[in-house]
Design a protein around this motif. Structure first.
Motif, mmCIF file in Angstrom:
data_model
loop_
_atom_site.group_PDB
_atom_site.id
_atom_site.type_symbol
_atom_site.label_atom_id
_atom_site.label_comp_id
_atom_site.label_asym_id
_atom_site.label_seq_id
_atom_site.Cartn_x
_atom_site.Cartn_y
_atom_site.Cartn_z
ATOM 1 N N UNK A 11 0.730 -1.106 0.082
ATOM 2 C CA UNK A 11 -0.149 0.191 -0.078
ATOM 3 C C UNK A 11 0.730 1.172 0.206
ATOM 4 N N UNK A 12 1.904 1.351 0.721
ATOM 5 C CA UNK A 12 2.920 2.414 0.876
ATOM 6 C C UNK A 12 3.521 2.662 -0.611
ATOM 7 N N UNK A 13 3.782 1.722 -1.112
ATOM 8 C CA UNK A 13 4.299 1.634 -2.348
ATOM 9 C C UNK A 13 3.494 2.182 -3.556
ATOM 10 N N UNK A 14 2.231 1.744 -3.597
ATOM 11 C CA UNK A 14 1.171 2.116 -4.047
ATOM 12 C C UNK A 14 1.151 3.851 -4.074
ATOM 13 N N UNK A 15 0.945 4.098 -2.948
ATOM 14 C CA UNK A 15 1.149 5.664 -2.489
ATOM 15 C C UNK A 15 2.211 6.532 -3.129
ATOM 16 N N UNK A 16 3.289 5.795 -2.992
ATOM 17 C CA UNK A 16 4.535 6.421 -3.522
ATOM 18 C C UNK A 16 4.537 6.753 -5.101
ATOM 19 N N UNK A 17 4.129 5.594 -5.543
ATOM 20 C CA UNK A 17 4.168 5.596 -7.019
ATOM 21 C C UNK A 17 3.066 6.493 -7.477
ATOM 22 N N UNK A 18 1.918 6.357 -6.770
ATOM 23 C CA UNK A 18 0.740 7.460 -7.314
ATOM 24 C C UNK A 18 1.043 8.994 -7.173
ATOM 25 N N UNK A 19 1.656 9.440 -5.951
ATOM 26 C CA UNK A 19 2.316 10.423 -5.853
ATOM 27 C C UNK A 19 3.537 11.202 -6.749
ATOM 28 N N UNK A 20 4.405 10.164 -7.174
ATOM 29 C CA UNK A 20 5.188 10.395 -8.302
ATOM 30 C C UNK A 20 4.541 10.663 -9.629
ATOM 31 N N UNK A 21 3.697 10.012 -9.799
ATOM 32 C CA UNK A 21 2.932 10.452 -11.220
ATOM 33 C C UNK A 21 1.781 11.553 -11.089
ATOM 34 N N UNK A 22 1.922 12.325 -9.968
ATOM 35 C CA UNK A 22 1.058 13.185 -9.701
ATOM 36 C C UNK A 22 -0.276 13.150 -9.746
ATOM 37 N N UNK A 23 -0.716 12.074 -9.568
ATOM 38 C CA UNK A 23 -2.169 11.648 -9.249
ATOM 39 C C UNK A 23 -2.799 11.616 -8.004
ATOM 40 N N UNK A 24 -4.155 11.872 -7.947
ATOM 41 C CA UNK A 24 -4.737 11.875 -6.673
ATOM 42 C C UNK A 24 -5.463 10.535 -6.504
ATOM 43 N N UNK A 25 -6.079 10.315 -5.337
ATOM 44 C CA UNK A 25 -6.638 9.087 -5.033
ATOM 45 C C UNK A 25 -7.690 8.791 -5.944
ATOM 46 N N UNK A 60 -2.696 1.423 -14.058
ATOM 47 C CA UNK A 60 -3.410 2.722 -14.139
ATOM 48 C C UNK A 60 -2.136 3.458 -13.761
ATOM 49 N N UNK A 61 -1.200 2.966 -12.941
ATOM 50 C CA UNK A 61 -0.018 3.835 -12.647
ATOM 51 C C UNK A 61 1.238 3.790 -13.544
ATOM 52 N N UNK A 62 1.003 2.970 -14.778
ATOM 53 C CA UNK A 62 1.844 2.894 -15.685
ATOM 54 C C UNK A 62 3.295 2.377 -15.412
ATOM 55 N N UNK A 63 3.136 1.231 -14.574
ATOM 56 C CA UNK A 63 4.392 0.448 -14.035
ATOM 57 C C UNK A 63 4.252 -1.039 -14.339
ATOM 58 N N UNK A 64 5.175 -1.851 -14.031
ATOM 59 C CA UNK A 64 5.058 -3.234 -13.923
ATOM 60 C C UNK A 64 4.503 -3.657 -12.767
ATOM 61 N N UNK A 65 3.717 -4.619 -12.729
ATOM 62 C CA UNK A 65 3.343 -5.351 -11.344
ATOM 63 C C UNK A 65 4.376 -5.383 -10.508
ATOM 64 N N UNK A 66 5.493 -6.010 -11.078
ATOM 65 C CA UNK A 66 6.513 -6.279 -9.990
ATOM 66 C C UNK A 66 6.954 -5.027 -9.184
ATOM 67 N N UNK A 67 6.763 -3.722 -9.825
ATOM 68 C CA UNK A 67 7.156 -2.505 -9.141
ATOM 69 C C UNK A 67 6.250 -2.102 -7.943
ATOM 70 N N UNK A 68 5.212 -2.878 -7.823
ATOM 71 C CA UNK A 68 4.408 -2.687 -6.828
ATOM 72 C C UNK A 68 5.106 -3.236 -5.519
#
Length: 117
Positions: A11-25, A60-68
């Motif tokens: 979950x924390x990794x999803x949050x970091x990636x989301x913020x890096x992409x400049x996306x809101x929840x 949706x984050x445009x990353x590979x699954x493994x990056x989560x």
């Protein structure tokens, strides 16, 4: 609880990636087909998210699954060597097949031990 640790780390990794992409929840939820509150629950480690939903979130984050799963636990110390390795891996992930082969050959030559001495 120990069994929730993986959920919190992902979950924390999803949050970091989301913020890096400049996306809101909300924006991430829309891209992945989820309600924003579900994304919040995932990020807080409150939802035992399915692999199918993790794949949708990764897309949706445009990353590979493994990056989560490429998280670093808070208690682990990151060395400069670890950072350099991660930077190299990140560059390779973005390379096309031709550049990947070239990088592999260059690394083989650089890391080859000198047996003539």
């Amino acid at each position: 609880m120990k069994d929730k640790k993986a959920l919190k780390l992902v979950g924390a990794r999803v949050r970091v990636l989301r913020k890096e992409k400049g996306l809101s929840q909300e924006a991430l939820g829309e891209k992945g087909g989820f309600h924003f509150s579900y994304i919040g629950q995932v990020e807080r480690g409150e939802k035992n998210v399915s692999l199918v939903n993790l794949a949708k979130i990764a897309e949706a984050l445009e990353v590979n699954l493994i990056q989560l799963f490429a998280y670093v636990e808070e208690e682990m110390k990151i060395t400069p060597m670890d950072r350099s390795i991660q930077e190299i891996v990140d560059m390779l992930r973005e390379a096309n097949e031709e550049k990947m082969k070239l990088a592999k050959n260059v690394l083989k030559e650089i890391l080859k031990t000198d047996t003539s001495s």
